[in-house]
Write a protein that holds these residues in place. Structure first.
Motif, PDB file in Angstrom:
ATOM      1  N   PHE A  88       0.946  -1.229   0.049  1.00  0.00           N
ATOM      2  CA  PHE A  88      -0.037   0.033   0.080  1.00  0.00           C
ATOM      3  C   PHE A  88       0.638   1.272   0.105  1.00  0.00           C
ATOM      4  CE2 PHE A  88      -1.912   3.481   2.386  1.00  0.00           C
ATOM      5  CZ  PHE A  88      -3.100   3.696   1.617  1.00  0.00           C
ATOM      6  N   LEU A  89       1.868   1.283   0.998  1.00  0.00           N
ATOM      7  CA  LEU A  89       2.518   2.513   1.179  1.00  0.00           C
ATOM      8  C   LEU A  89       3.505   2.788  -0.066  1.00  0.00           C
ATOM      9  CD1 LEU A  89       3.749   4.593   2.883  1.00  0.00           C
ATOM     10  CD2 LEU A  89       5.590   3.175   3.463  1.00  0.00           C
ATOM     11  N   TYR A  90       4.165   1.662  -0.706  1.00  0.00           N
ATOM     12  CA  TYR A  90       4.857   1.771  -2.128  1.00  0.00           C
ATOM     13  C   TYR A  90       4.080   2.281  -3.161  1.00  0.00           C
ATOM     14  CZ  TYR A  90       8.588   0.802  -5.033  1.00  0.00           C
ATOM     15  OH  TYR A  90       9.752   1.118  -5.999  1.00  0.00           O
ATOM     16  N   GLN A  91       2.614   2.148  -3.199  1.00  0.00           N
ATOM     17  CA  GLN A  91       1.773   2.518  -4.302  1.00  0.00           C
ATOM     18  C   GLN A  91       1.646   4.168  -3.969  1.00  0.00           C
ATOM     19  OE1 GLN A  91      -1.730   0.167  -3.798  1.00  0.00           O
ATOM     20  NE2 GLN A  91      -0.812  -1.418  -5.204  1.00  0.00           N
ATOM     21  N   GLU A  92       1.854   4.647  -3.038  1.00  0.00           N
ATOM     22  CA  GLU A  92       1.510   5.861  -2.426  1.00  0.00           C
ATOM     23  C   GLU A  92       2.805   6.666  -2.776  1.00  0.00           C
ATOM     24  OE1 GLU A  92      -1.528   7.418  -1.244  1.00  0.00           O
ATOM     25  OE2 GLU A  92      -2.266   5.517  -2.121  1.00  0.00           O
ATOM     26  N   ILE A  93       4.092   6.122  -2.912  1.00  0.00           N
ATOM     27  CA  ILE A  93       5.312   6.853  -3.159  1.00  0.00           C
ATOM     28  C   ILE A  93       5.196   7.576  -4.433  1.00  0.00           C
ATOM     29  CG2 ILE A  93       7.737   6.456  -3.446  1.00  0.00           C
ATOM     30  CD1 ILE A  93       7.508   4.146  -1.232  1.00  0.00           C
ATOM     31  N   PRO A  94       5.652   8.549  -4.780  1.00  0.00           N
ATOM     32  CA  PRO A  94       5.594   9.260  -6.026  1.00  0.00           C
ATOM     33  C   PRO A  94       6.591   8.749  -6.798  1.00  0.00           C
ATOM     34  CG  PRO A  94       5.920  10.979  -4.320  1.00  0.00           C
ATOM     35  CD  PRO A  94       5.942   9.428  -3.627  1.00  0.00           C
ATOM     36  N   SER A  95       6.365   8.541  -8.275  1.00  0.00           N
ATOM     37  CA  SER A  95       6.966   7.675  -9.110  1.00  0.00           C
ATOM     38  C   SER A  95       8.644   7.903  -9.227  1.00  0.00           C
ATOM     39  CB  SER A  95       6.388   7.649 -10.402  1.00  0.00           C
ATOM     40  OG  SER A  95       6.448   8.878 -10.865  1.00  0.00           O
ATOM     41  N   ALA A  96       8.946   9.082  -9.116  1.00  0.00           N
ATOM     42  CA  ALA A  96      10.110   9.420  -9.202  1.00  0.00           C
ATOM     43  C   ALA A  96      10.916   9.116  -7.981  1.00  0.00           C
ATOM     44  CB  ALA A  96      10.606  11.155  -9.072  1.00  0.00           C
ATOM     45  N   PHE A  97      10.442   8.935  -6.973  1.00  0.00           N
ATOM     46  CA  PHE A  97      10.960   8.221  -5.683  1.00  0.00           C
ATOM     47  C   PHE A  97      11.286   6.696  -5.826  1.00  0.00           C
ATOM     48  CE2 PHE A  97      10.493  11.364  -1.959  1.00  0.00           C
ATOM     49  CZ  PHE A  97      11.387  12.166  -2.372  1.00  0.00           C
ATOM     50  N   ARG A  98      10.022   6.241  -6.431  1.00  0.00           N
ATOM     51  CA  ARG A  98      10.072   4.856  -6.833  1.00  0.00           C
ATOM     52  C   ARG A  98      11.303   4.437  -8.000  1.00  0.00           C
ATOM     53  NH1 ARG A  98       4.204   5.016  -7.021  1.00  0.00           N
ATOM     54  NH2 ARG A  98       4.634   4.678  -9.308  1.00  0.00           N
ATOM     55  N   GLU A  99      11.494   5.276  -8.757  1.00  0.00           N
ATOM     56  CA  GLU A  99      12.400   4.952  -9.860  1.00  0.00           C
ATOM     57  C   GLU A  99      13.909   5.165  -9.175  1.00  0.00           C
ATOM     58  OE1 GLU A  99      11.644   7.743 -13.253  1.00  0.00           O
ATOM     59  OE2 GLU A  99       9.620   7.161 -13.219  1.00  0.00           O
ATOM     60  N   ILE A 100      13.875   6.167  -8.205  1.00  0.00           N
ATOM     61  CA  ILE A 100      15.237   6.376  -7.757  1.00  0.00           C
ATOM     62  C   ILE A 100      15.744   4.940  -6.645  1.00  0.00           C
ATOM     63  CG2 ILE A 100      16.733   7.579  -5.807  1.00  0.00           C
ATOM     64  CD1 ILE A 100      14.896  10.141  -7.046  1.00  0.00           C
ATOM     65  N   HIS A 101      14.460   4.607  -5.870  1.00  0.00           N
ATOM     66  CA  HIS A 101      14.675   3.439  -5.087  1.00  0.00           C
ATOM     67  C   HIS A 101      15.140   2.247  -5.858  1.00  0.00           C
ATOM     68  CE1 HIS A 101      12.834   0.002  -2.909  1.00  0.00           C
ATOM     69  NE2 HIS A 101      13.539   0.590  -1.989  1.00  0.00           N
ATOM     70  N   SER A 102      14.361   1.925  -7.142  1.00  0.00           N
ATOM     71  CA  SER A 102      14.730   0.800  -7.906  1.00  0.00           C
ATOM     72  C   SER A 102      16.002   0.891  -8.404  1.00  0.00           C
ATOM     73  CB  SER A 102      13.810   0.631  -8.944  1.00  0.00           C
ATOM     74  OG  SER A 102      12.556   0.542  -8.768  1.00  0.00           O
ATOM     75  N   LEU A 103      16.602   2.002  -8.936  1.00  0.00           N
ATOM     76  CA  LEU A 103      18.035   2.237  -9.428  1.00  0.00           C
ATOM     77  C   LEU A 103      19.005   1.837  -8.281  1.00  0.00           C
ATOM     78  CD1 LEU A 103      17.625   5.641 -11.516  1.00  0.00           C
ATOM     79  CD2 LEU A 103      18.242   3.044 -12.213  1.00  0.00           C
ATOM     80  N   GLN A 104      18.796   2.426  -7.041  1.00  0.00           N
ATOM     81  CA  GLN A 104      19.372   2.106  -5.844  1.00  0.00           C
ATOM     82  C   GLN A 104      19.715   0.630  -5.706  1.00  0.00           C
ATOM     83  OE1 GLN A 104      17.485   4.903  -2.945  1.00  0.00           O
ATOM     84  NE2 GLN A 104      19.002   6.555  -3.398  1.00  0.00           N
ATOM     85  N   ILE A 105      18.504  -0.236  -5.669  1.00  0.00           N
ATOM     86  CA  ILE A 105      18.531  -1.596  -5.483  1.00  0.00           C
ATOM     87  C   ILE A 105      19.512  -2.183  -6.149  1.00  0.00           C
ATOM     88  CG2 ILE A 105      17.369  -3.606  -5.463  1.00  0.00           C
ATOM     89  CD1 ILE A 105      14.965  -1.858  -4.287  1.00  0.00           C
ATOM     90  N   VAL A 106      19.118  -1.930  -7.872  1.00  0.00           N
ATOM     91  CA  VAL A 106      20.104  -2.427  -8.755  1.00  0.00           C
ATOM     92  C   VAL A 106      21.753  -2.077  -8.748  1.00  0.00           C
ATOM     93  CG1 VAL A 106      20.640  -2.349 -11.254  1.00  0.00           C
ATOM     94  CG2 VAL A 106      18.449  -2.514 -10.454  1.00  0.00           C
ATOM     95  N   GLN A 107      21.879  -0.944  -8.285  1.00  0.00           N
ATOM     96  CA  GLN A 107      23.415  -0.494  -7.908  1.00  0.00           C
ATOM     97  C   GLN A 107      23.886  -1.128  -6.808  1.00  0.00           C
ATOM     98  OE1 GLN A 107      22.811   3.821  -7.408  1.00  0.00           O
ATOM     99  NE2 GLN A 107      23.227   4.134  -9.639  1.00  0.00           N
ATOM    100  N   ASP A 108      23.148  -1.305  -5.590  1.00  0.00           N
ATOM    101  CA  ASP A 108      23.594  -2.056  -4.532  1.00  0.00           C
ATOM    102  C   ASP A 108      23.870  -3.597  -4.613  1.00  0.00           C
ATOM    103  OD1 ASP A 108      23.295   0.215  -2.965  1.00  0.00           O
ATOM    104  OD2 ASP A 108      21.561  -0.368  -2.323  1.00  0.00           O
ATOM    105  N   GLN A 109      23.052  -4.305  -5.562  1.00  0.00           N
ATOM    106  CA  GLN A 109      22.990  -5.501  -5.929  1.00  0.00           C
ATOM    107  C   GLN A 109      24.563  -5.640  -6.702  1.00  0.00           C
ATOM    108  OE1 GLN A 109      20.867  -7.764  -4.777  1.00  0.00           O
ATOM    109  NE2 GLN A 109      22.481  -9.255  -5.565  1.00  0.00           N
ATOM    110  N   LYS A 110      24.626  -4.804  -7.820  1.00  0.00           N
ATOM    111  CA  LYS A 110      25.885  -4.864  -8.367  1.00  0.00           C
ATOM    112  C   LYS A 110      27.187  -4.847  -7.283  1.00  0.00           C
ATOM    113  CE  LYS A 110      24.393  -3.158 -12.749  1.00  0.00           C
ATOM    114  NZ  LYS A 110      24.278  -1.898 -13.679  1.00  0.00           N
ATOM    115  N   LEU A 111      26.960  -3.896  -6.478  1.00  0.00           N
ATOM    116  CA  LEU A 111      28.225  -4.072  -5.447  1.00  0.00           C
ATOM    117  C   LEU A 111      28.503  -5.103  -4.703  1.00  0.00           C
ATOM    118  CD1 LEU A 111      27.776  -0.482  -3.887  1.00  0.00           C
ATOM    119  CD2 LEU A 111      29.311  -1.154  -5.657  1.00  0.00           C
TER     120      LEU A 111
END
Length: 113
Positions: A88-111
């Protein structure tokens, strides 16, 4: 920010005098973590939207701090919430923040790899 986050107004005022924006964001994150531990999803949603307003109206420094402190903290909140609450909360997060969050997860996984 004092107006947006009245429950931590005194801490924000103290850090504002010191021009400590990262400290203000950290206080906000700590407050959000407390809200997540008490399952106060609606308050979290409102706080995220308020932080997004600051983000979209801020300069590059403000955006950098919010991306690297506030958005990074999403994972710790997710761990404190039930799966349906996080969904529910994730759906309420603005899309720009969700995109940044997704990129951070990918970057962290690469590390980690």
């Amino acid at each position: 920010m004092k107006v947006f986050f009245p429950s931590i107004r005194s801490e924000i005022t103290e850090l504002s005098v010191q021009n400590n924006f990262p400290g203000i964001v950290q206080i906000t994150i700590d407050n959000m973590k407390s809200l997540s531990q008490h399952s106060k999803i609606q308050k979290m949603s409102v706080s995220i939207r308020r932080m997004y307003w600051i983000y979209k109206n801020g300069n590059s420094y403000i955006r950098y701090i919010i991306e690297n402190l506030f958005v990074r903290s999403f994972e710790s909140w997710r761990k404190n919430l039930q799966p349906q609450q996080w969904k529910f909360l994730y759906q309420e997060i603005p899309s720009a923040f969700r995109e940044i969050h997704s990129l951070q997860i990918v970057q962290d996984q690469k590390l980690k790899d």
